[in-house]
Enzyme design. Structure first.
Site, PDB file in Angstrom:
ATOM      1  N   ARG A  37       0.849  -1.193   0.000  1.00 31.13           N
ATOM      2  CA  ARG A  37       0.000   0.000   0.000  1.00 31.13           C
ATOM      3  C   ARG A  37       0.883   1.241   0.000  1.00 31.13           C
ATOM      4  O   ARG A  37       1.730   1.404   0.877  1.00 31.13           O
ATOM      5  CB  ARG A  37      -0.921   0.011   1.221  1.00 31.13           C
ATOM      6  CG  ARG A  37      -1.930  -1.116   1.195  1.00 31.13           C
ATOM      7  CD  ARG A  37      -2.974  -0.945   2.285  1.00 31.13           C
ATOM      8  NE  ARG A  37      -3.987  -1.982   2.181  1.00 31.13           N
ATOM      9  CZ  ARG A  37      -5.258  -1.820   2.523  1.00 31.13           C
ATOM     10  NH1 ARG A  37      -5.666  -0.650   2.968  1.00 31.13           N
ATOM     11  NH2 ARG A  37      -6.116  -2.806   2.402  1.00 31.13           N
ATOM     12  N   ARG A  60      -7.463   8.359   7.927  1.00 30.58           N
ATOM     13  CA  ARG A  60      -8.781   8.138   7.346  1.00 30.58           C
ATOM     14  C   ARG A  60      -9.850   8.861   8.145  1.00 30.58           C
ATOM     15  O   ARG A  60      -9.658   9.217   9.308  1.00 30.58           O
ATOM     16  CB  ARG A  60      -9.131   6.642   7.320  1.00 30.58           C
ATOM     17  CG  ARG A  60      -8.228   5.798   6.407  1.00 30.58           C
ATOM     18  CD  ARG A  60      -7.281   4.999   7.042  1.00 30.58           C
ATOM     19  NE  ARG A  60      -6.386   4.142   6.312  1.00 30.58           N
ATOM     20  CZ  ARG A  60      -6.679   3.036   5.675  1.00 30.58           C
ATOM     21  NH1 ARG A  60      -7.923   2.655   5.538  1.00 30.58           N
ATOM     22  NH2 ARG A  60      -5.734   2.304   5.163  1.00 30.58           N
ATOM     23  N   ASP A  64     -13.786   4.197   7.253  1.00 29.15           N
ATOM     24  CA  ASP A  64     -12.452   3.664   7.503  1.00 29.15           C
ATOM     25  C   ASP A  64     -11.660   3.512   6.212  1.00 29.15           C
ATOM     26  O   ASP A  64     -10.442   3.346   6.244  1.00 29.15           O
ATOM     27  CB  ASP A  64     -12.550   2.304   8.207  1.00 29.15           C
ATOM     28  CG  ASP A  64     -11.186   1.820   8.685  1.00 29.15           C
ATOM     29  OD1 ASP A  64     -10.468   2.629   9.300  1.00 29.15           O
ATOM     30  OD2 ASP A  64     -10.846   0.664   8.433  1.00 29.15           O
ATOM     31  N   ASN A  65     -12.348   3.586   5.067  1.00 28.55           N
ATOM     32  CA  ASN A  65     -11.691   3.481   3.766  1.00 28.55           C
ATOM     33  C   ASN A  65     -11.821   4.781   2.973  1.00 28.55           C
ATOM     34  O   ASN A  65     -11.843   4.761   1.743  1.00 28.55           O
ATOM     35  CB  ASN A  65     -12.295   2.327   2.957  1.00 28.55           C
ATOM     36  CG  ASN A  65     -11.920   0.976   3.530  1.00 28.55           C
ATOM     37  OD1 ASN A  65     -10.837   0.819   4.082  1.00 28.55           O
ATOM     38  ND2 ASN A  65     -12.801   0.009   3.419  1.00 28.55           N
ATOM     39  N   ASP A 118      -5.445   2.452  -1.626  1.00 28.18           N
ATOM     40  CA  ASP A 118      -5.639   1.046  -1.983  1.00 28.18           C
ATOM     41  C   ASP A 118      -6.537   0.417  -0.930  1.00 28.18           C
ATOM     42  O   ASP A 118      -6.083  -0.015   0.112  1.00 28.18           O
ATOM     43  CB  ASP A 118      -4.284   0.335  -2.040  1.00 28.18           C
ATOM     44  CG  ASP A 118      -4.441  -1.155  -2.298  1.00 28.18           C
ATOM     45  OD1 ASP A 118      -5.550  -1.569  -2.668  1.00 28.18           O
ATOM     46  OD2 ASP A 118      -3.476  -1.898  -2.125  1.00 28.18           O
TER      47      ASP A 118
END
Length: 346
Positions: free
Chosen positions: A2, A9, A89-90, A99
């Site tokens: 990554r 985040r 969280d992403n 990624d």
């Protein structure tokens, strides 16, 4: 591996914001402020004045993140990218793509395209603006504890938050107008196009690239049609032809009656502009997976070839590259796990 400028985040801000709201420990508010100021220093130092107070910085942070997030998501959709698990969280707080895991690019156009087996429609292709709005709500909620003593900044943050849907819609309409070579977005034209693309169905990347050549008739567009999925009937041809005629009339129009306005654009100019926003090549798992398989046995040539192609996705490349990479998804690759769809850890 990554790789990203940072890994802060929205979900991390959410965690520290919740601790601060609940006053879970004596330094909860201090830790939230430290994290937010670190985010500003690391990701927004070039646009936020370091001499401002923390509440003032927070307001500017929210405004800039809104700009970045709405632009990011509109551009995801422009190139056919779907983040299959777009939760807080992403969602990178710096406003860039990370990624995330189960992502993919549309082959067959589907508003509900979802590369992740557990993703559901809430994270599907054309629902990404809604997911972004939810992430932005989480982002603003996490910042609220830092503004409790400044009513003016608190009001500004609430206005920035409530304005998200309008800004997102503006970004989306501009993106669709650019993909279609229009001066302004036309909702009726786009609605009919979306219906035709689903009912035909079409390859998302190939269709818009073929359209960018401004064809005389629907013949070249058929290169993007997946005939084996539903069949291409005469009635569909009869629907595509008037749509194409309507579209060509719109792109040739200046959209104004002002005699002193800029003269109509030539088709050559429109085509060049469209090809700058509609890539010819996109990252398709069905030719990436074989490259990984070759790499596993020590042959990296296919990966290097794909890397060379993907560093210039808008360019007209060699005939060999076009034959290998500018084509419909082969029937044998539909419904193949790990290639057409993924588990969260694949």
């Amino acid at each position: 591996t990554r790789v990203a400028p940072s890994f802060i985040r929205v979900g991390q801000l959410e965690l520290f914001g919740r601790r601060a709201r609940k006053n879970e420990h004596p330094k909860a508010m201090e830790e939230l402020e430290m994290l937010v100021l670190h985010l500003i220093d690391r990701e927004y130092g070039d646009v936020i004045d370091q001499t401002l107070s923390t509440p003032e910085k927070v307001v500017l942070l929210a405004q800039e993140f809104r700009n970045r997030l709405t632009s990011l998501v509109a551009n995801w959709i422009r190139v056919g990218y779907c983040q299959g698990n777009f939760n807080s969280d992403n969602c990178a707080a710096g406003g860039f793509t990370l990624d995330y895991g189960p992502f993919g690019f549309c082959d067959v156009f589907d508003p509900h395209y979802q590369p992740w087996t557990g993703g559901g429609q809430h994270f599907s292709f054309l629902n990404q603006p809604v997911a972004a709005e939810r992430n932005f709500y989480s982002f603003c909620t996490a910042l609220l504890p830092l503004l409790t003593s400044d009513e003016d900044c608190l009001r500004q943050l609430q206005e920035i938050h409530s304005g998200f849907p309008a800004v997102m819609q503006t970004q989306m309409e501009k993106m669709w107008a650019d993909k279609l070579g229009l001066v302004t977005f036309d909702a009726e034209l786009f609605s009919e196009l979306e219906t035709l693309m689903v009912q035909t169905p079409v390859d998302y990347t190939l269709f818009f690239r073929e359209l960018s050549a401004i064809p005389d008739d629907i013949g070249p567009l058929k290169k993007s049609f997946y005939k084996d999925l539903k069949g291409t009937t005469a009635s569909m041809d009869q629907r595509w032809s008037p749509w194409l005629t309507h579209w060509k009339a719109l792109i040739s129009s200046t959209g104004t009656t002002d005699a002193n306005a800029t003269p109509p654009r030539s088709h050559e100019m429109i085509s060049r502009q469209m090809k700058r926003v509609n890539p010819k090549y996109s990252w398709r798992e069905w030719f990436v997976v074989p490259a990984y398989e070759q790499a596993a046995v020590g042959n990296y040539s296919v990966i290097r070839e794909l890397q060379a192609v993907m560093t210039q996705p808008y360019a007209e490349q060699s005939k060999d590259v076009e034959e290998r990479c500018y084509k419909l998804k082969p029937p044998e690759f539909f419904e193949v796990g790990g290639l057409s769809y993924y588990s969260c850890s694949s």
